[in-house]
Each structure stands twice: as structure tokens, then as C-alpha cells.
Design a protein around this motif. Sequence first.
Motif, PDB file in Angstrom:
ATOM      1  N   LEU A 515       0.938  -1.251  -0.026  1.00 42.19           N
ATOM      2  CA  LEU A 515      -0.105   0.192   0.028  1.00 42.19           C
ATOM      3  C   LEU A 515       0.912   1.147   0.143  1.00 42.19           C
ATOM      4  O   LEU A 515       1.584   1.571   0.996  1.00 42.19           O
ATOM      5  CB  LEU A 515      -0.976   0.104   1.300  1.00 42.19           C
ATOM      6  N   PHE A 516       0.958   1.866  -1.188  1.00 41.45           N
ATOM      7  CA  PHE A 516       2.052   3.171  -1.381  1.00 41.45           C
ATOM      8  C   PHE A 516       1.650   4.233  -0.375  1.00 41.45           C
ATOM      9  O   PHE A 516       0.339   4.675  -0.190  1.00 41.45           O
ATOM     10  CB  PHE A 516       1.811   3.496  -2.738  1.00 41.45           C
ATOM     11  N   LYS A 517       2.410   4.827   0.571  1.00 42.49           N
ATOM     12  CA  LYS A 517       1.888   5.815   1.447  1.00 42.49           C
ATOM     13  C   LYS A 517       2.562   7.298   1.055  1.00 42.49           C
ATOM     14  O   LYS A 517       2.025   8.216   1.148  1.00 42.49           O
ATOM     15  CB  LYS A 517       2.670   5.500   2.666  1.00 42.49           C
ATOM     16  N   THR A 518       3.700   7.124   0.095  1.00 40.43           N
ATOM     17  CA  THR A 518       4.445   8.589  -0.131  1.00 40.43           C
ATOM     18  C   THR A 518       5.240   8.204  -1.401  1.00 40.43           C
ATOM     19  O   THR A 518       5.763   7.193  -1.559  1.00 40.43           O
ATOM     20  CB  THR A 518       5.014   9.248   1.082  1.00 40.43           C
ATOM     21  N   ILE A 519       5.563   9.292  -2.045  1.00 37.08           N
ATOM     22  CA  ILE A 519       6.266   9.186  -3.223  1.00 37.08           C
ATOM     23  C   ILE A 519       7.239  10.745  -3.500  1.00 37.08           C
ATOM     24  O   ILE A 519       6.296  11.651  -2.956  1.00 37.08           O
ATOM     25  CB  ILE A 519       5.078   8.942  -4.453  1.00 37.08           C
ATOM     26  N   ALA A 520       7.902  10.566  -4.162  1.00 36.35           N
ATOM     27  CA  ALA A 520       8.608  11.886  -4.529  1.00 36.35           C
ATOM     28  C   ALA A 520       9.644  11.613  -5.754  1.00 36.35           C
ATOM     29  O   ALA A 520      10.195  10.705  -6.167  1.00 36.35           O
ATOM     30  CB  ALA A 520       9.455  12.262  -3.301  1.00 36.35           C
ATOM     31  N   TYR A 521       9.700  13.001  -6.463  1.00 39.38           N
ATOM     32  CA  TYR A 521      10.573  12.857  -7.620  1.00 39.38           C
ATOM     33  C   TYR A 521      11.970  13.369  -7.075  1.00 39.38           C
ATOM     34  O   TYR A 521      11.928  14.206  -6.304  1.00 39.38           O
ATOM     35  CB  TYR A 521      10.336  14.189  -8.669  1.00 39.38           C
ATOM     36  N   HIS A 522      13.028  12.565  -7.769  1.00 38.10           N
ATOM     37  CA  HIS A 522      14.339  13.184  -7.623  1.00 38.10           C
ATOM     38  C   HIS A 522      14.551  14.371  -8.260  1.00 38.10           C
ATOM     39  O   HIS A 522      13.805  14.383  -9.384  1.00 38.10           O
ATOM     40  CB  HIS A 522      15.244  12.136  -8.451  1.00 38.10           C
ATOM     41  N   PRO A 523      15.295  15.175  -7.810  1.00 34.71           N
ATOM     42  CA  PRO A 523      15.405  16.503  -8.519  1.00 34.71           C
ATOM     43  C   PRO A 523      15.714  16.797  -9.885  1.00 34.71           C
ATOM     44  O   PRO A 523      15.275  17.514 -10.471  1.00 34.71           O
ATOM     45  CB  PRO A 523      16.487  17.437  -7.490  1.00 34.71           C
ATOM     46  N   ASN A 524      16.351  15.621 -10.351  1.00 38.54           N
ATOM     47  CA  ASN A 524      16.595  15.681 -11.676  1.00 38.54           C
ATOM     48  C   ASN A 524      15.533  14.900 -12.523  1.00 38.54           C
ATOM     49  O   ASN A 524      15.480  15.167 -13.825  1.00 38.54           O
ATOM     50  CB  ASN A 524      18.061  14.945 -12.120  1.00 38.54           C
ATOM     51  N   GLU A 525      14.526  14.426 -11.587  1.00 37.76           N
ATOM     52  CA  GLU A 525      13.235  14.231 -12.510  1.00 37.76           C
ATOM     53  C   GLU A 525      13.344  12.964 -13.430  1.00 37.76           C
ATOM     54  O   GLU A 525      12.518  12.606 -13.979  1.00 37.76           O
ATOM     55  CB  GLU A 525      12.431  15.165 -13.005  1.00 37.76           C
ATOM     56  N   CYS A 526      14.666  12.198 -13.235  1.00 37.46           N
ATOM     57  CA  CYS A 526      14.649  11.026 -13.983  1.00 37.46           C
ATOM     58  C   CYS A 526      14.311   9.802 -13.238  1.00 37.46           C
ATOM     59  O   CYS A 526      13.998   8.687 -13.931  1.00 37.46           O
ATOM     60  CB  CYS A 526      16.069  10.773 -14.456  1.00 37.46           C
ATOM     61  N   THR A 530       9.559   5.712  -3.940  1.00 35.45           N
ATOM     62  CA  THR A 530       8.485   5.514  -3.207  1.00 35.45           C
ATOM     63  C   THR A 530       8.719   4.796  -1.686  1.00 35.45           C
ATOM     64  O   THR A 530       9.588   4.060  -1.624  1.00 35.45           O
ATOM     65  CB  THR A 530       7.472   4.635  -3.976  1.00 35.45           C
ATOM     66  N   SER A 531       7.517   4.656  -1.226  1.00 36.12           N
ATOM     67  CA  SER A 531       7.693   3.960   0.042  1.00 36.12           C
ATOM     68  C   SER A 531       6.198   3.502   0.582  1.00 36.12           C
ATOM     69  O   SER A 531       5.228   4.310   0.171  1.00 36.12           O
ATOM     70  CB  SER A 531       8.288   4.654   1.355  1.00 36.12           C
ATOM     71  N   GLY A 532       6.049   2.497   1.266  1.00 31.46           N
ATOM     72  CA  GLY A 532       4.863   2.159   1.818  1.00 31.46           C
ATOM     73  C   GLY A 532       4.785   0.774   2.886  1.00 31.46           C
ATOM     74  O   GLY A 532       5.720   0.998   3.737  1.00 31.46           O
ATOM     75  N   THR A 533       3.809  -0.089   2.910  1.00 27.33           N
ATOM     76  CA  THR A 533       3.390  -0.923   4.084  1.00 27.33           C
ATOM     77  C   THR A 533       4.576  -1.915   4.092  1.00 27.33           C
ATOM     78  O   THR A 533       4.414  -2.798   4.951  1.00 27.33           O
ATOM     79  CB  THR A 533       1.991  -1.264   4.127  1.00 27.33           C
ATOM     80  N   ASP A 534       4.941  -2.333   2.824  1.00 24.04           N
ATOM     81  CA  ASP A 534       5.999  -3.308   2.634  1.00 24.04           C
ATOM     82  C   ASP A 534       7.429  -3.038   3.128  1.00 24.04           C
ATOM     83  O   ASP A 534       8.231  -4.016   3.181  1.00 24.04           O
ATOM     84  CB  ASP A 534       6.082  -4.027   1.169  1.00 24.04           C
ATOM     85  N   ARG A 535       7.419  -1.836   3.932  1.00 20.14           N
ATOM     86  CA  ARG A 535       8.896  -1.441   4.482  1.00 20.14           C
ATOM     87  C   ARG A 535       9.885  -1.090   3.474  1.00 20.14           C
ATOM     88  O   ARG A 535      10.951  -0.995   3.800  1.00 20.14           O
ATOM     89  CB  ARG A 535       9.198  -2.442   5.707  1.00 20.14           C
ATOM     90  N   LYS A 536       9.769  -1.195   2.406  1.00 10.79           N
ATOM     91  CA  LYS A 536      10.761  -0.872   1.254  1.00 10.79           C
ATOM     92  C   LYS A 536      10.397   0.369   0.707  1.00 10.79           C
ATOM     93  O   LYS A 536       9.531   1.046   0.671  1.00 10.79           O
ATOM     94  CB  LYS A 536      10.419  -2.186   0.008  1.00 10.79           C
ATOM     95  N   ILE A 537      11.752   0.864   0.250  1.00  8.98           N
ATOM     96  CA  ILE A 537      11.960   2.283  -0.334  1.00  8.98           C
ATOM     97  C   ILE A 537      12.421   1.829  -1.628  1.00  8.98           C
ATOM     98  O   ILE A 537      13.539   1.050  -1.870  1.00  8.98           O
ATOM     99  CB  ILE A 537      12.872   2.966   0.381  1.00  8.98           C
ATOM    100  N   GLY A 538      11.543   2.081  -2.536  1.00  8.27           N
ATOM    101  CA  GLY A 538      11.700   1.751  -4.179  1.00  8.27           C
ATOM    102  C   GLY A 538      12.256   2.947  -4.846  1.00  8.27           C
ATOM    103  O   GLY A 538      11.976   4.082  -4.716  1.00  8.27           O
ATOM    104  N   TYR A 539      13.314   2.674  -5.990  1.00 11.52           N
ATOM    105  CA  TYR A 539      13.752   3.699  -6.745  1.00 11.52           C
ATOM    106  C   TYR A 539      13.066   3.343  -7.987  1.00 11.52           C
ATOM    107  O   TYR A 539      13.448   1.929  -8.482  1.00 11.52           O
ATOM    108  CB  TYR A 539      15.259   3.771  -7.095  1.00 11.52           C
ATOM    109  N   TRP A 540      12.400   3.892  -8.952  1.00 16.16           N
ATOM    110  CA  TRP A 540      11.866   3.677 -10.372  1.00 16.16           C
ATOM    111  C   TRP A 540      12.183   4.698 -11.205  1.00 16.16           C
ATOM    112  O   TRP A 540      12.675   5.616 -10.972  1.00 16.16           O
ATOM    113  CB  TRP A 540      10.386   3.839  -9.962  1.00 16.16           C
ATOM    114  N   GLU A 541      12.604   4.073 -12.357  1.00 13.85           N
ATOM    115  CA  GLU A 541      12.870   4.820 -13.659  1.00 13.85           C
ATOM    116  C   GLU A 541      11.387   5.583 -14.063  1.00 13.85           C
ATOM    117  O   GLU A 541      10.517   4.960 -14.319  1.00 13.85           O
ATOM    118  CB  GLU A 541      13.318   3.978 -14.839  1.00 13.85           C
ATOM    119  N   ASN A 542      11.786   6.901 -14.174  1.00  9.92           N
ATOM    120  CA  ASN A 542      10.585   7.656 -14.800  1.00  9.92           C
ATOM    121  C   ASN A 542      10.187   7.430 -16.146  1.00  9.92           C
ATOM    122  O   ASN A 542       8.879   7.388 -16.648  1.00  9.92           O
ATOM    123  CB  ASN A 542      10.899   9.092 -14.601  1.00  9.92           C
ATOM    124  N   PHE A 543      11.079   7.029 -17.094  1.00  5.63           N
ATOM    125  CA  PHE A 543      10.998   6.870 -18.538  1.00  5.63           C
ATOM    126  C   PHE A 543       9.982   5.662 -18.826  1.00  5.63           C
ATOM    127  O   PHE A 543       8.938   5.891 -19.575  1.00  5.63           O
ATOM    128  CB  PHE A 543      12.182   6.653 -18.933  1.00  5.63           C
TER     129      PHE A 543
END
Length: 629
Positions: A515-526, A530-543
Amino acid sequence: MAVNPSSPIGVPQLELEATIGFEGRIPGGLKVHPNRQHLVYALGCTVVIEDIQTGKQDFLTGHSNDVTCISISKSGRYIASGQLTYMGFKADVIIWDFEERCLHARLVLHKVKVEALAFSPNDTFLVSLGGQDDGAVVVWNVARKEAICGSPAQVESAGVTHCVAYANNDEFLFVTGGNHTLRVWELDVENRKIRPTDVNMGQVKRVVKCIEVLDNDKFFYCGTTTGDIIAINIETRLFQHVGPAKDIFSQGIASLAILKTGEVICGAGDGTVSVCGTLEQKFKRSKRAQKLDGPVTSLALRGQGHQFFAGTGKSHIYKFNLTEFTHELINTCHYSAVNDISFPFGTSDLFVTCCYQDIRVWHLSTSKELLRITVPNMTCNAVDFTRDGRSIVSAWDDGKIRTFFPESGKVMYTIEDAHNKGVTALALTSDCRHIISGGGEGQVRVWEISEGYTMKGARITTRLVEALKEHKGSVTCIKLRKNDAECVSASTDGTCIIWDLKRFVRNQIMFANTLFKTIAYHPNECQIITSGTDRKIGYWENFDGSLIRELEGSKAGSVNGLDITADGMYFVTGGNDKLVKVWKYNEGEVTHVGLGHSGDINRVKICPNTKHIVSVSADGAVLRWRFPF
């Protein structure tokens, strides 16, 4: 930098600069130190020592859960605090050295909860009272840091014991009171025994919530849930008097303070602070009375009593002038879960927080409340400033978006029925002309804000531009790109969607078993983080929306708050593990950990000048930390 052994893997600890909060629901939880210069009170699992003149704060951290009671020794050398814990676990009592601001002793015997504490007149002994699941009175030797003896606090037929008070001149005498139980105890150190004598109350049945002993130890007074005061003769152990006879206090008496004149100050459950007469005057109520906001849970005399402080269940602290019997509000804070926090664009001097019924604007450096906006019986889920700083936009659980003037707090405009299951997330464009909102039903809606002119002057109109319907769960967070052409929304349905705000179509979708709780763009926006209830912090490719990295953000509970610095080198997280963590973005390592919250952290923010971190939690606390880099 000090390393706290309770920190994960021994990482350095964040420096706590200031707190906004006061746990007003603790009976007698506000104390004035005998030096008359400091207030002592609890905030979550932290004991706060605040200078009355300057407002400078020191923090005593060592409890693992909420502090439930506080006591200060007569000399002022020691502070004792007890805590709450979980069923089946032991609850600690900690004795602190006031001058050194350090832990003197940790005493562990009580189960689940420590109900009350009291020092003997010469700081030799400490009496601790266990809660409902424990029901024991224990006497501790302060110097030797060990228990002398213990006993059940009440007979089996009686109810729970709520309070304890020590005699002012006798090291071996103290009293306890509670639900149909009132006892005077004598301590026999040589035989390691405490011997109780039950007070003969006759036909009077009362539930005692607080006890104060007269300076000469001849009588002690008890505040009751019935709203009257009962006086007991300590020498004879006999009931003496109950009063005031006709004009009792509404919702009971939760706190008492005895003046040098023998008069009694009462704090009632309906918020009344009133002076009552002496025992000879049968505790007759005087005309000196004031009504405060919330039930009065603490009364603390300063010195001879020309000035005293009152704490309420709504987390307000008031300072009273006894001579004129006037009061002023000196400390205010949230008393329910804080849901969101936001800074104005480009400035770190102010920030805004929101919770049940309230939006509050704070001054960062002084922690003083500048503005309060109240919408009765509604919960504000999200709040933000417009880029130009001319309005505060807020999301409410009744489905409305309310916008206020930041100077006066008056309503600027309202978007009715913005979402049919409450508005849960907000994002504002940089041109201040559009609001992107997320709702409990899963829709992301784009609103256009325009200013028109009528015969009566300027008028703001709102229009729904588009409704984006792909999420199946409530939207928890929305973030915009710098050019306002794209936004990303996180939802409890396990998806994050990148939206094209020009064509109003989906660009990418990201799936995860969380269950995603929060999200943010990296300043270069690439990249997106994200983070959520699985206790994981995910880095995602914007493209292409692919997951490129995953970190373990917490060992216990979800990660609810996340913010990233303007240069993208560091980010901060907070969640149900009650820890504020600073991370290096590229290395994915925790550099610092902040311990201080006792409730789940809902949001964290790095201020625009990158000098402070502000975190808010479910216990109503707002904590300010020094950014370590």
C-alpha cells in the motif's frame, strides 16, 4: 556525534532541537522544578525540561513507549518518570539526574504500566504504583537503585489505585487512593515491609483521582470523580470532611494544589480552575474561577504560589497570576494525530500542519503558533501553501477542498464535493491556477482556479478540468514535476501512476505488492522514489516505470513519510518504527537516526534551506531536528 546504543546498527543520532507538544492527558503530568526556572512535562516517550524564561528545551530520552507519570524530588536533584508498555512486558521507571540531564537508575518491576510516582522528602525513597494489570506498590532506595519492598496496592474487593502522595516531613509515610480505596502506608525499612491502614470513610464512597498532603502532614486532601474534595486526618486515619457541599465541580476534580494560606486550587474535568476555601471554611468555592479549553489535568505551583501553571487534556499550558487570578496561554499544540506538514515555497521561517479539526501555522525557530484555523468535527488530511504564498489549500474528509487566507485564516473559497469519499491528497501547480487532488475513491482530479470580477468585486471560481479514473484504492500522495506537465500519484491499491497533465492520459504505471504511502521525484526528475507498507523504499525509472533499486526502509511497520533534498544527495524517511532516518541517495545507506517519537510518524519534511528536518506523528507531536549535513 553521540552514538545511541538503541539506534539501528549504531548509526549516529540526529540532534533534536525543539519539540512542539505536551501530553496533557497525563494526570499531574506538568511540573514546576523547585528552582522555579523550569517546566517539566512529557511528550510521547520523551521527558522535556523547558526554561520558563527563554523557552530553551532539554530532552531526557530513554523510555521505549509513552511516559505515563512524572515526579520531581523535593530538592530538585532527581526526576522520575514511568512508562506504558505492551501486555506481558515490564514497564520501566527511570530516575534522571536533573543537573547532568542523564539517567541515574532504571528500575524494572511493574507490569504493563506505571500509574504514579512520589519521592520521599529527603530524596531517600521513591514510591511507584503499578497500573491495573500490576496493582502493586513498590518502594525503591534511590541511592542504591534497588527495590526495598512491595505490596498489593489495594484489597481484592476494591478497584484500581490511581494516585500516590508522600508526606512532606516523614520519610516513612505515604498515602494512596483510587476506586473505593484510600490507604495510609508506613514504611519499615529494617524489616523491608510496608504496612497499610485503610481509611475509615463510613458511608462515603468516592473514586479518588489526585492527592495532596498539607505542609504540616496533619491532613491530606483528595480530588474525586464526584467533583468534591475529601479531607483525611493522617494521624487518626479518619475521614474528616467532604466539600464543597452544594457547588461541586462538573466532570470531577483531576488535579489539586494547596496554597500556603490553606486554600485549595481545584482543576475540574469541565476546564474550570477555581480557588476553594480552607478545611475550616468547608472548601467553599470562591468567585475566583476561570474556564480553560479542555479538562484540567495538572496544576503546578511556582514558588510560594503567586504564580502557577495549569495543563489541560487538549495539550494547552496556561500561566496564572494568583493575585489577580488571570491567565495567559503560553504553550499550545496538537492533541490528535498530525496528518501532514508543508513549508511555503522558498522560505523556512514558517510551516503549516493539519490534524482533526485544525490547521495551524507555526514559526520554525520559536515553535510558536501564529494562526489556527478550525473546522469543527472534520479531519484535514493534507495541506499546502500556494507558490505565491497567498493562500493555504487543504483537503478534508467531508469531500471538500477549503482554501484560506494565511493572514486571517478566513475562507477564500471552497470546492464542494471535490471527492465523494473524502479528499486525501493535494498538489498545487507553480502558476497557482490548478489544484490536483486525490480522493478516497481513487480518482485524481484536476481543478482550474480563476479570478473573475463582478459588480461586487473580485470573485474566485473553480472548475473541474478532468477526472483521472484508474486507481482502485484511495490516493495517498501526489507530486508534480517542476514544469507542471506531469504528476505522479500513489495509491493504496499497490500502484503509482504517472499522468500527462496536458493530454490527461496515463504515461506509466508502477506495480508493487504494497500500500503506497508516499512518493517523491528526484530533483533531476529521471527517477521516482516510493515507500509503503511493505517497509521497502523503491527507486523507479521515470521513463519506463521499471524498478531499479529497493532498500529495506524499516524493520517494523510501514514507511509513511519521505522527503528529498534539493540537490538529491540525501533523503529522509519516517514511519511506524517511530524513527526519523537520513539516507544517502546514491549509496542507499542510513547516516543518522532520530529517536524521540512515541507514535507512528506520518510525515517528514526537510525545510527549504536544508538546515532542519520537521517530523509529525500520530501522538500529536511535532519535532524539529538539525539536518546533519
